[in-house]
Design an enzyme around this catalytic site. Sequence first.
Site, PDB file in Angstrom:
ATOM      1  N   ALA A  92       0.812  -1.217   0.000  1.00  0.00           N
ATOM      2  CA  ALA A  92       0.000   0.000   0.000  1.00  0.00           C
ATOM      3  C   ALA A  92       0.845   1.267   0.000  1.00  0.00           C
ATOM      4  CB  ALA A  92      -0.922   0.013   1.214  1.00  0.00           C
ATOM      5  N   LYS A  93       2.119   1.130   0.341  1.00  0.00           N
ATOM      6  CA  LYS A  93       3.075   2.251   0.355  1.00  0.00           C
ATOM      7  C   LYS A  93       2.513   3.447   1.133  1.00  0.00           C
ATOM      8  CE  LYS A  93       5.064   0.776  -4.046  1.00  0.00           C
ATOM      9  NZ  LYS A  93       4.141  -0.370  -4.303  1.00  0.00           N
ATOM     10  N   ARG A  94       1.973   3.180   2.296  1.00  0.00           N
ATOM     11  CA  ARG A  94       1.329   4.228   3.083  1.00  0.00           C
ATOM     12  C   ARG A  94       2.341   5.185   3.703  1.00  0.00           C
ATOM     13  NH1 ARG A  94      -3.146   3.796   0.464  1.00  0.00           N
ATOM     14  NH2 ARG A  94      -4.637   2.251   1.197  1.00  0.00           N
TER      15      ARG A  94
END
Length: 269
Positions: A92-94
């Site tokens: 998700a590369k949050r």
Amino acid sequence: MNFIKKLTKISKKNQSLLCVGLDSDLGKIPKKFNNQYDFNKYIIDNTFDLVCSYKLNTAFYEAIGYKGILALKKTCDYLRKKYSKIPIIIDAKRADIGNTNLGYVKFIFDYLGADAVTVNPYLGEEALLPFLTQKDKGIIVLCKTSNPGACEFQDLIISKKKRMKLYQYVAFQVRKKWNKNKNCLLVVGATYPKELKKVREIVGEDFWILVPGVGAQGGDLKETLKAGLNSKKQGLIINLSRAIIFSSNPREEAKKWQREIKDIVSSKY
């Protein structure tokens, strides 16, 4: 179970460093499948004994709205129910401020029941504490990404005296400061084997590194393994998505990659 222990255990059991990415682009799924979940279930049932993990990139599910989120949830539920020993990675590369990250934590770990997530380090440790304090979860920090434009920021020299580049400093900080709970990993693309070797030198033996970029993106598997494995010939999660899931025979394709990884690991390169 702690993510690292879970990952290590299934890697040994399946004799595999292969992670299958369930990047289930609705436009590429064969027509015989009604939805993303049915397709994912098919891929999982045909590869579960060949992998060390599954990685789901949320973009492919978010793109189609609530039906995609439902497919994402059902896929995670299916994995936890039938293949509970295999870790689930949410790609998700949050990255956001702490309060917002609390929402992401609840969605990824409480709602989806995932074991690990990818995060962006740009906002710093303080902002990512809601993730980093999840002791049993894997927090996979972007370091040197596989895309051609990664050098725009990641290769900036931040210390002329030490000739240290930004991606190297990220690796250094994660190892030295962020990894208090021993739950951090890094993302380094297979398209940059020299940089992968440097990251391994920085983080040492105990770190696991998630490696995208083999397969469709053209990363060299042998060079990747040579550059990134630790002295125990472990420590890498080799992710392949399109090359496997959209092949004519996903099981045979996964078996081919699993065998190739295993053969290289057992050789002297």
